[in-house]
Enzyme design. Structure first.
Site, PDB file in Angstrom:
ATOM      1  N   THR A 112       0.780  -1.043  -0.028  1.00 14.50           N
ATOM      2  CA  THR A 112      -0.121   0.108   0.044  1.00 14.50           C
ATOM      3  C   THR A 112       0.974   1.388  -0.329  1.00 14.50           C
ATOM      4  O   THR A 112       1.850   1.415   0.645  1.00 14.50           O
ATOM      5  CB  THR A 112      -1.202  -0.030   1.312  1.00 14.50           C
ATOM      6  OG1 THR A 112      -1.668  -1.192   1.236  1.00 14.50           O
ATOM      7  CG2 THR A 112      -1.949   1.375   1.216  1.00 14.50           C
ATOM      8  N   PHE A 165       0.958   2.663   5.988  1.00 16.42           N
ATOM      9  CA  PHE A 165       0.221   1.945   6.772  1.00 16.42           C
ATOM     10  C   PHE A 165       0.688   0.558   6.981  1.00 16.42           C
ATOM     11  O   PHE A 165       0.172  -0.621   6.906  1.00 16.42           O
ATOM     12  CB  PHE A 165      -1.214   1.518   6.183  1.00 16.42           C
ATOM     13  CG  PHE A 165      -2.169   2.833   6.175  1.00 16.42           C
ATOM     14  CD1 PHE A 165      -2.610   3.721   7.012  1.00 16.42           C
ATOM     15  CD2 PHE A 165      -2.618   3.227   4.537  1.00 16.42           C
ATOM     16  CE1 PHE A 165      -3.098   5.055   6.741  1.00 16.42           C
ATOM     17  CE2 PHE A 165      -3.261   4.383   4.419  1.00 16.42           C
ATOM     18  CZ  PHE A 165      -3.587   5.224   5.437  1.00 16.42           C
ATOM     19  N   ARG A 200     -24.914 -11.051  35.416  1.00 18.87           N
ATOM     20  CA  ARG A 200     -25.594  -9.710  35.497  1.00 18.87           C
ATOM     21  C   ARG A 200     -27.067  -9.878  35.536  1.00 18.87           C
ATOM     22  O   ARG A 200     -27.625 -10.795  35.005  1.00 18.87           O
ATOM     23  CB  ARG A 200     -25.303  -8.958  34.365  1.00 18.87           C
ATOM     24  CG  ARG A 200     -26.065  -7.446  34.293  1.00 18.87           C
ATOM     25  CD  ARG A 200     -25.557  -6.663  35.226  1.00 18.87           C
ATOM     26  NE  ARG A 200     -26.186  -5.305  34.993  1.00 18.87           N
ATOM     27  CZ  ARG A 200     -25.679  -4.405  35.970  1.00 18.87           C
ATOM     28  NH1 ARG A 200     -25.178  -4.451  36.883  1.00 18.87           N
ATOM     29  NH2 ARG A 200     -26.152  -3.081  35.612  1.00 18.87           N
ATOM     30  N   GLN A 235     -22.871  -3.929  23.128  1.00 15.07           N
ATOM     31  CA  GLN A 235     -24.051  -3.614  23.523  1.00 15.07           C
ATOM     32  C   GLN A 235     -24.735  -4.523  24.701  1.00 15.07           C
ATOM     33  O   GLN A 235     -25.241  -3.842  25.469  1.00 15.07           O
ATOM     34  CB  GLN A 235     -25.122  -3.716  22.316  1.00 15.07           C
ATOM     35  CG  GLN A 235     -26.443  -3.110  22.580  1.00 15.07           C
ATOM     36  CD  GLN A 235     -26.441  -1.608  22.501  1.00 15.07           C
ATOM     37  OE1 GLN A 235     -25.516  -0.832  22.112  1.00 15.07           O
ATOM     38  NE2 GLN A 235     -27.425  -1.034  22.849  1.00 15.07           N
ATOM     39  N   GLU A 259      -6.013  -5.833   3.994  1.00 11.28           N
ATOM     40  CA  GLU A 259      -5.998  -6.628   3.167  1.00 11.28           C
ATOM     41  C   GLU A 259      -6.937  -6.817   2.114  1.00 11.28           C
ATOM     42  O   GLU A 259      -7.389  -7.763   1.418  1.00 11.28           O
ATOM     43  CB  GLU A 259      -6.191  -8.332   4.047  1.00 11.28           C
ATOM     44  CG  GLU A 259      -5.153  -8.464   5.137  1.00 11.28           C
ATOM     45  CD  GLU A 259      -3.838  -8.684   4.828  1.00 11.28           C
ATOM     46  OE1 GLU A 259      -3.508  -8.642   3.633  1.00 11.28           O
ATOM     47  OE2 GLU A 259      -3.013  -9.131   5.613  1.00 11.28           O
ATOM     48  N   ARG A 283     -16.201 -10.247 -10.087  1.00 16.64           N
ATOM     49  CA  ARG A 283     -15.385 -10.489 -11.190  1.00 16.64           C
ATOM     50  C   ARG A 283     -15.157 -12.004 -11.648  1.00 16.64           C
ATOM     51  O   ARG A 283     -15.007 -12.538 -12.589  1.00 16.64           O
ATOM     52  CB  ARG A 283     -13.897  -9.772 -11.193  1.00 16.64           C
ATOM     53  CG  ARG A 283     -12.806  -9.913 -12.136  1.00 16.64           C
ATOM     54  CD  ARG A 283     -11.585  -9.307 -11.837  1.00 16.64           C
ATOM     55  NE  ARG A 283     -11.698  -7.753 -11.322  1.00 16.64           N
ATOM     56  CZ  ARG A 283     -10.799  -7.211 -10.649  1.00 16.64           C
ATOM     57  NH1 ARG A 283     -10.071  -8.139 -10.120  1.00 16.64           N
ATOM     58  NH2 ARG A 283     -11.066  -5.890 -10.189  1.00 16.64           N
TER      59      ARG A 283
END
Length: 379
Positions: free
Chosen positions: A125, A155, A266, A335, A362, A374
């Site tokens: 990259t 990167f 919990r 969450q 990647e 493709r």
């Protein structure tokens, strides 16, 4: 079809899980907070063969399959995602040198890479070419018995720390056919590094720009022939995509187990969270998505091992699905923890931060869709 792991694969999985529990998980939060890159621990992993998993045995590798690698990386990432992710990159770079390098180049570097005496980075990259990797502009000009490299890579995991950089540079015409591959050593004159990037996650491994200003590399450090580099890079990325998908499985598996334990302990409205049907449905969907992703990753790994013509498509599918599913599972686990999930005292926010980048690197998941479509129209 046989969905059961062999006795050898179960032993490998157990060894990786034991290493993750002893050497990775207890330190993961501290490494993230301190931005510490535990090279010493990576070298301990190398002693178990985890630095050259699918590198040939003759050069010091373990000689295992891509399926074995997926099993190992999932188990290791359960303990720490970014450290395991770096190990996958090192494995990919090591394999490329071993698979495509000359006998002399292999002897020179691969045994030292599989032992992690040397650690490696993969440099494709660039600041101006991410998804359009074939448009890279870093050049390698032949000058006698050397190549002179100029340009920048962005990167780069291990940038500034790694000893070896497997670099894609342009030696010829525009496009993919003009790219060649080189092994560049860290102490090469003209090789410099940018500041360490400040990242959302993956704090336990360094990331920096790598700059080449007249870097002279011996011609024998070219991997393969001129013009073959992009093909090597893409072949490496098929496996790299499976590796990072496996890391998503491991991180998401840890998040799921953490959420399950929390729901058992919990209580709200006088009952444990696990007794609420709405939350039961959430945990069931998370487990289902994770299992589906695991099957896709292992199916693609088996195809890559078998040199199935559909392997590239299956690897892209597995990467897209597993990294999306992994992030979703981790986010749902956060969450389920409510406000506690957002606190750094709990591990979920770290897992969410670490897994998010897997949908980008990647090859982004949008590029995975391009590859899949493709390949479908090519059939």
């Amino acid at each position: 079809m046989d969905f059961e792991l062999s006795e050898e694969q179960r032993a490998i999985q157990e060894a990786a899980s034991a290493f993750a529990a002893a050497e990775l998980a207890p330190h993961s939060a501290r490494w993230d907070a301190e931005k510490h890159f535990p090279v010493d621990v990576l070298r301990k992993a190398a002693e178990l063969g985890f630095a050259g998993i699918y590198t040939s045995e003759e050069t010091g590798g373990a000689g295992l399959s891509r399926l074995d690698a997926a099993i190992i990386f999932e188990a290791l990432a359960y303990g720490d995602v970014p450290v395991t992710a770096y190990l996958t990159i090192h494995n990919m770079a090591t394999w490329m040198v071993d698979r495509f390098g000359s006998a002399e180049l292999r002897r020179k570097y691969v045994p030292r890479l599989t032992s992690m005496e040397l650690i490696a980075s993969y440099c494709l990259t660039e600041p101006g070419s991410g998804s359009d990797a074939a448009a890279l502009r870093t050049t390698a000009r032949r000058d006698g018995e050397s190549y002179v490299l100029d340009g920048s890579k962005a990167f780069i995991s291990g940038g500034g720390v790694s000893d070896i950089y497997v670099v894609m540079a342009r030696t010829g015409e525009p496009g993919a056919k003009g790219v060649s591959c080189f092994v560049v050593e860290k102490d090469s004159p003209g090789l410099t590094f940018g500041a360490q990037e400040r990242k959302m996650g993956w704090n336990a491994q360094p990331t920096a720009q790598v700059n080449f200003d007249g870097v002279r590399v011996p011609a024998e450090n070219r991997v393969g022939a001129e013009g073959e580099g992009f093909r090597f890079a893409m072949m490496g990325l098929d496996g790299g995509r499976l590796n990072i998908a496996a890391c998503s499985l491991g991180g998401a598996g840890f998040a799921l187990d953490t959420a399950k334990t929390y729901m058992e302990q919990r209580q709200q409205f006088g009952r444990p969270l696990k007794d609420f049907q709405a939350l039961q449905f959430k945990i069931a969907d998370m487990a289902t998505e994770l299992e589906a992703a695991r099957l896709m990753v292992r199916r693609a790994a088996a195809a890559l091992d078998a040199r199935d013509p559909a392997a590239t498509k299956l690897c892209a599918m597995a990467k897209r699905f597993a990294t999306d599913a992994g992030f979703s599972v981790a986010n749902e686990a956060l969450q389920l923890h409510g406000g506690y999930g957002y606190l750094q005292d709990y591990p979920l926010e770290r897992i969410v931060r670490d897994l998010r980048v897997h949908q980008i690197l990647e090859g982004t998941n949008e590029i995975m869709r391009v590859i899949i479509s493709r390949e479908m129209f090519r059939q």
